[in-house]
Design an enzyme around this catalytic site. Sequence first.
Site, PDB file in Angstrom:
ATOM      1  N   PRO A  10      35.597  89.127  32.832  1.00  0.00           N
ATOM      2  CA  PRO A  10      34.913  87.867  32.522  1.00  0.00           C
ATOM      3  C   PRO A  10      35.707  86.619  32.894  1.00  0.00           C
ATOM      4  CG  PRO A  10      35.680  88.949  30.516  1.00  0.00           C
ATOM      5  CD  PRO A  10      35.828  89.947  31.633  1.00  0.00           C
ATOM      6  N   ARG A  18      38.983  77.204  37.283  1.00  0.00           N
ATOM      7  CA  ARG A  18      39.202  77.445  35.855  1.00  0.00           C
ATOM      8  C   ARG A  18      40.689  77.244  35.515  1.00  0.00           C
ATOM      9  NH1 ARG A  18      39.800  83.464  33.279  1.00  0.00           N
ATOM     10  NH2 ARG A  18      39.939  82.807  31.114  1.00  0.00           N
ATOM     11  N   ALA A  77      39.672  88.512  29.126  1.00  0.00           N
ATOM     12  CA  ALA A  77      39.821  88.504  27.665  1.00  0.00           C
ATOM     13  C   ALA A  77      39.476  89.857  27.031  1.00  0.00           C
ATOM     14  CB  ALA A  77      38.952  87.402  27.064  1.00  0.00           C
ATOM     15  N   GLU A  98      47.174  97.561  35.505  1.00  0.00           N
ATOM     16  CA  GLU A  98      46.662  96.366  34.823  1.00  0.00           C
ATOM     17  C   GLU A  98      47.328  95.133  35.435  1.00  0.00           C
ATOM     18  OE1 GLU A  98      47.761  96.406  30.704  1.00  0.00           O
ATOM     19  OE2 GLU A  98      46.804  94.474  30.300  1.00  0.00           O
ATOM     20  N   HIS A 100      47.400  90.680  35.402  1.00  0.00           N
ATOM     21  CA  HIS A 100      47.011  89.372  34.866  1.00  0.00           C
ATOM     22  C   HIS A 100      47.696  88.300  35.696  1.00  0.00           C
ATOM     23  CE1 HIS A 100      45.221  91.271  31.400  1.00  0.00           C
ATOM     24  NE2 HIS A 100      46.298  92.036  31.347  1.00  0.00           N
TER      25      HIS A 100
HETATM   26  C1  DQA Z   1      43.965  86.836  32.175  1.00  0.00           C
HETATM   27  C2  DQA Z   1      44.616  86.587  30.814  1.00  0.00           C
HETATM   28  C3  DQA Z   1      43.603  86.724  29.685  1.00  0.00           C
HETATM   29  O1  DQA Z   1      44.226  86.461  28.438  1.00  0.00           O
HETATM   30  C4  DQA Z   1      42.466  85.743  29.869  1.00  0.00           C
HETATM   31  O2  DQA Z   1      41.501  85.916  28.861  1.00  0.00           O
HETATM   32  C5  DQA Z   1      41.854  85.822  31.218  1.00  0.00           C
HETATM   33  C6  DQA Z   1      42.751  85.949  32.379  1.00  0.00           C
HETATM   34  C7  DQA Z   1      44.934  86.559  33.335  1.00  0.00           C
HETATM   35  O3  DQA Z   1      44.634  86.987  34.449  1.00  0.00           O
HETATM   36  O4  DQA Z   1      45.954  85.916  33.144  1.00  0.00           O
HETATM   37  O5  DQA Z   1      40.659  85.712  31.380  1.00  0.00           O
HETATM   38  O6  DQA Z   1      43.562  88.200  32.249  1.00  0.00           O
END
Ligand code: DQA
Length: 149
Positions: A10, A18, A77, A98, A100
């Site tokens: 999401p 964003r 999230a 994973e 981020h």
């Molecule tokens: C995220 C980190 C999450 O906490 C956040 O809700 C996101 C992006 C990141 O790529 O840093 O939507 O996954």
Amino acid sequence: MYKALILNGPNLNLLGTRQPEVYGGTTLEMVENLCVSHGSSIGMEVSCLQSNHEGALIDAIHAAKGVQDGIVLNAGAYTHTSIALMDAIASVELPIVEVHLSNIHAREAFRNVSYISKVAVGQICGFGAQGYVLALDALSAHLKSETPA
Ligand code: DQA
């Protein structure tokens, strides 16, 4: 040639606009193009999918079984909330890296917890869009280490 799915959750469709001070200025399209081209340079066939819906992400993980060799997942999230996504990953028994963009461990306490980490091979965070490239390299190395020569 290994096959990998880049799966984004999401709000990641809004990358580029964003909160660029947190997530950078790279758009999702640029991230996906980067993944496809990096994938081909390391002998991986990369396909990409993004959804804002938890069920659609679960469906994509189920559909990856027997089709993909592994998944690079930024669950957004849902990382911090979704036992259902964690269970989906455990069910398909595919290696998941994973990723981020931000360093979730340096942010709010609720972002320090990841359900995905419990079933992932490992986690890469804090390197922005480059993290996806690192994740593909990590997935490739993991797959090669699992496959007897
Ligand atoms: C995220 C980190 C999450 O906490 C956040 O809700 C996101 C992006 C990141 O790529 O840093 O939507 O996954």
